[in-house]
Design an enzyme around this catalytic site. Structure first.
Site, PDB file in Angstrom:
ATOM      1  N   HIS A 187       0.771  -1.244  -0.037  1.00 17.04           N
ATOM      2  CA  HIS A 187       0.037   0.012   0.096  1.00 17.04           C
ATOM      3  C   HIS A 187       0.893   1.224  -0.165  1.00 17.04           C
ATOM      4  O   HIS A 187       0.508   2.282  -0.566  1.00 17.04           O
ATOM      5  CB  HIS A 187      -0.972   0.103   1.100  1.00 17.04           C
ATOM      6  CG  HIS A 187      -2.071  -1.034   0.745  1.00 17.04           C
ATOM      7  ND1 HIS A 187      -1.971  -2.411   1.132  1.00 17.04           N
ATOM      8  CD2 HIS A 187      -3.265  -0.741   0.078  1.00 17.04           C
ATOM      9  CE1 HIS A 187      -3.200  -3.059   0.769  1.00 17.04           C
ATOM     10  NE2 HIS A 187      -3.830  -2.000   0.022  1.00 17.04           N
ATOM     11  N   GLU A 430     -11.185 -11.030  -6.588  1.00 13.84           N
ATOM     12  CA  GLU A 430      -9.726 -10.965  -6.174  1.00 13.84           C
ATOM     13  C   GLU A 430      -9.529 -12.049  -5.248  1.00 13.84           C
ATOM     14  O   GLU A 430      -8.177 -12.203  -4.541  1.00 13.84           O
ATOM     15  CB  GLU A 430      -9.471  -9.651  -5.220  1.00 13.84           C
ATOM     16  CG  GLU A 430     -10.338  -9.378  -4.126  1.00 13.84           C
ATOM     17  CD  GLU A 430     -10.001  -8.110  -3.475  1.00 13.84           C
ATOM     18  OE1 GLU A 430      -8.951  -7.474  -3.611  1.00 13.84           O
ATOM     19  OE2 GLU A 430     -10.646  -7.946  -2.454  1.00 13.84           O
ATOM     20  N   ASP A 454      -4.470  -8.771  -5.259  1.00  9.62           N
ATOM     21  CA  ASP A 454      -4.941  -9.790  -4.503  1.00  9.62           C
ATOM     22  C   ASP A 454      -5.089 -10.914  -5.292  1.00  9.62           C
ATOM     23  O   ASP A 454      -4.601 -12.136  -4.873  1.00  9.62           O
ATOM     24  CB  ASP A 454      -6.027  -9.608  -3.462  1.00  9.62           C
ATOM     25  CG  ASP A 454      -5.810  -8.724  -2.372  1.00  9.62           C
ATOM     26  OD1 ASP A 454      -4.656  -9.081  -1.681  1.00  9.62           O
ATOM     27  OD2 ASP A 454      -6.498  -7.761  -1.979  1.00  9.62           O
ATOM     28  N   CYS A 501      -9.460  -2.924 -11.105  1.00  8.18           N
ATOM     29  CA  CYS A 501      -8.858  -1.606 -10.123  1.00  8.18           C
ATOM     30  C   CYS A 501      -7.584  -2.102  -9.530  1.00  8.18           C
ATOM     31  O   CYS A 501      -6.849  -1.309  -9.079  1.00  8.18           O
ATOM     32  CB  CYS A 501      -9.877  -1.323  -9.094  1.00  8.18           C
ATOM     33  SG  CYS A 501     -10.413  -2.776  -8.050  1.00  8.18           S
TER      34      CYS A 501
HETATM   35  C1  PEP Z   1      -6.603  -5.485  -5.331  1.00  4.26           C
HETATM   36  O1  PEP Z   1      -6.424  -6.272  -4.574  1.00  4.26           O
HETATM   37  O2  PEP Z   1      -6.067  -5.640  -6.650  1.00  4.26           O
HETATM   38  C2  PEP Z   1      -7.102  -4.208  -4.997  1.00  4.26           C
HETATM   39  C3  PEP Z   1      -7.390  -3.310  -5.927  1.00  4.26           C
HETATM   40  O3  PEP Z   1      -7.198  -3.976  -3.589  1.00  4.26           O
HETATM   41  P1  PEP Z   1      -6.243  -3.632  -2.748  1.00  4.26           P
HETATM   42  O4  PEP Z   1      -4.894  -3.479  -3.397  1.00  4.26           O
HETATM   43  O5  PEP Z   1      -6.691  -2.538  -1.822  1.00  4.26           O
HETATM   44  O6  PEP Z   1      -6.032  -4.895  -1.845  1.00  4.26           O
HETATM   45 MG    MG Z   2      -7.414  -5.997  -2.823  1.00  8.70          MG
END
Ligand code: PEP
Ligand code: MG
Length: 571
Positions: A187, A430, A454, A501
């Site tokens: 993150h 995911e 994920d 996403c």
């Molecule tokens: C993902 O897992 O691709 C996602 C967009 O969510 P995060 O990165 O917040 O887990």
């Molecule tokens: Mg995710």
């Protein structure tokens, strides 16, 4: 030259600022003159108050009044005569040093607060521990690093950055980030991209190779870092930086253009955001909406849960700013690598496989999920909000969330509160399980958004932040590609919208494949939008079918990556 993982584009040139949180060692020492020790304590208390006041004022102007309130609360505690009186009495009564008296008294209070049922009191425990450490730092003369006030031209160097540390960065002053740990989709890397700060992560043993004040150059695309390089290298990278910035400027001509392929297929090009403030960049880079609002960032950097009202204001602000364009808001996704101390969650043995996202929310309906869902429903009266549920593995989870939304709608009808009765509720696909039953989900849910960060982790059984196994972490692995293609096909067959996403959505090597598979929506950091529009408008989905067929015939990640690298180099 040091090699790491490219985490955020661009060239960073500046002075190393090494951020290390030193562990405090608090020893019990007797003092000869207790009165003199009390005076020492009072001096430290005074300095702690002044520092806290300055920090609160800075935070209020730079981030917001709400964020500054936490520190104002700390000031109240520091001014409480019951607390300071007890510390002074302990110093005098036991002839011990201030550091230890602070430790004893504050820990005692913190434990009492922590043991109370009331949530507010539990937050007090966190505050108490916080001011304890701050006073001890002053007493011991250990500087705590204040990331928010690093000077201009800083290259932030750290073992790892927590999301909340990264959120405190001022992008005007920090020109680059280098960390020893982390991965491309950790993150902090995602936040670095949102802030448009060049970053290289996972540089092994870097902290032992660099010291404060060293001259550092990093290349966030190649994933390399130089410490005190030769003047030729400096010259080369200064030119590279200028070229990068010029190219960025050139992309502005794609502002206001539709995102349509050469053969007339229009897709949606939308943005990932973490806070309402990020909408500024979405508008600046002409995002066609928001494809992922990671609401957990509203819950971080503070000492208590945001109320329904606060959340409502945040969601409404984004919905209004996007003026009718779609805004997909994901419900709370904590657990995994995102911790929120005041929620009092136990440490999971396997955080990514544990008490995370929808699992936690369905278990904490009253205090967490219902207020968030109500805030979302209320805000839906002000724009085109869609609700998205993260980390779903079985249809029961979706149904339970849907039922809760249904109950809240009825309650709001009775109370005469406005909301969008047709609000769409979709899921993040995911997990491996969700992908395998994408056909079942597609019959019930309103839309899909593929979370490749994920999905790659759960398909390949590889921790997304663990550098030792990162060689397995690629969305170009045939297993992940098959999963992605299947999810898109299931959605298309059921006639629902399917977006992506995860970080792969803006990967130039992945975009052609996603177009060929039939993805409807691409969601990414705002800064990647214009480059992606340039690329998409230069391609034809028809012509890409043979590229996708070829790629799906490969058996290894390397073959896929090499083929796609060559393909885009020839564009
Ligand atoms: C993902 O897992 O691709 C996602 C967009 O969510 P995060 O990165 O917040 O887990
Ligand atoms: Mg995710």
């Amino acid at each position: 030259m040091f090699k790491g993982t490219n985490a955020s584009s661009g060239i960073g040139i500046g002075t190393a600022r090494v951020v290390e949180e030193a562990d405090l060692v608090i020893e019990k020492k007797t003092v000869a003159d207790a009165d003199a020790e009390v005076t020492r304590f009072k001096g430290a208390l005074d300095k702690t108050m002044k520092d806290t006041e300055a920090l609160a004022a800075d935070l209020a102007t730079r981030v917001g009044e709400k964020e500054a309130e936490i520190l104002q609360g700390h000031m109240m505690l520091l001014m409480d005569p019951a607390l300071t009186g007890e510390i002074e009495n302990t110093i005098k009564g036991e002839n011990i040093c201030s550091e230890f008296a602070v430790e004893m008294v504050c820990t005692m209070y913190a434990n009492v607060f922590a043991g109370m049922d009331d949530e507010l009191m539990q937050q007090r425990a966190t505050d108490m521990r916080d001011i304890k450490t701050r006073m001890q730092r002053v007493l011991l003369g250990v500087d705590s690093v204040d990331i928010a006030s690093l000077p201009e031209g800083s290259i932030l160097v750290a073992k790892d950055l927590t999301p909340s540390m990264t959120a405190g960065i001022n992008p005007k002053n920090v020109t680059g980030i280098v960390t020893e740990l982390g991965g491309k989709t950790s993150h902090s890397a995602i936040l670095a991209r949102a802030l448009e700060i060049p970053a290289v992560v996972a540089v092994s043993d870097f902290l032992s190779e660099v010291k404060n004040g060293d001259f550092v150059i990093l290349d966030g695309d190649a994933g390399v870092v130089y410490v005190n390089p030769d003047p030729e290298i400096e010259k080369e990278y200064t030119a590279k930086r200028d070229a990068f910035l010029a190219e960025k400027k050139e992309l502005e001509k794609y502002i206001g253009k539709p995102t349509t392929t050469r053969d007339g297929v229009t897709v949606e090009l939308v943005a990932n955001i973490g806070k309402p403030k990020d909408v500024e960049k979405v508008l600046q880079y002409d995002g066609e909406g928001v494809g992922l609002f990671r609401t957990e960032f509203l819950f971080m950097d503070r000492n208590s849960m945001p109320t329904e009202e606060e959340q409502f204001e945040a969601y409404k602000k984004v919905a209004e700013a996007l003026a009718g364009k779609p805004v997909i808001i994901r419900t709370l996704d904590i657990g995994g690598d995102k911790e929120i101390p005041y929620m009092g969650l136990e440490k999971d043995e396997n955080p990514f496989l544990g008490y995370r996202a929808i699992r936690l929310c369905l278990d904490r309906k009253e205090d967490i999920y219902k207020p968030q869902l109500r805030a979302l429903l209320r805000a839906s009266a002000y724009g085109n909000i869609k609700i998205m549920i993260p980390m779903v593995t079985c249809i029961d989870e979706y149904r339970e969330a849907k039922m809760l939304i249904g109950e809240l709608k009825l309650e709001m009808d009775r109370q005469g509160i406005a909301y969008n009765k047709d609000i769409q509720v979709g899921i993040m696909v995911e997990t491996a399980a969700a992908s395998l039953i994408a056909d079942i989900f597609a019959r019930e849910v309103d839309f899909f958004s593929i979370g490749t960060n994920d999905l790659t982790q759960y398909t390949m059984s590889v921790d997304r932040g663990n550098d030792k196994v990162s060689y397995l972490y690629s969305p170009f692995n045939p297993a992940v590609l098959r999963s992605i293609r299947r999810i898109i096909t299931c959605a298309r067959e059921a006639g629902i919208m399917v977006g992506m996403c995860g970080e792969a959505a803006s990967d130039p090597m992945m975009i052609p494949l996603l177009l060929a598979f039939g993805l409807n929506e691409f969601s990414m950091s705002a800064s990647a939008i214009l480059y992606s529009r340039k690329m998409i408008t230069s391609l034809s989905t028809e012509e890409l079918q043979s590229v996708a067929d070829k790629v799906m015939s490969f058996t290894t990640t390397k073959e896929v990556e090499n083929y796609m690298r060559e393909f885009i180099a020839e564009l």
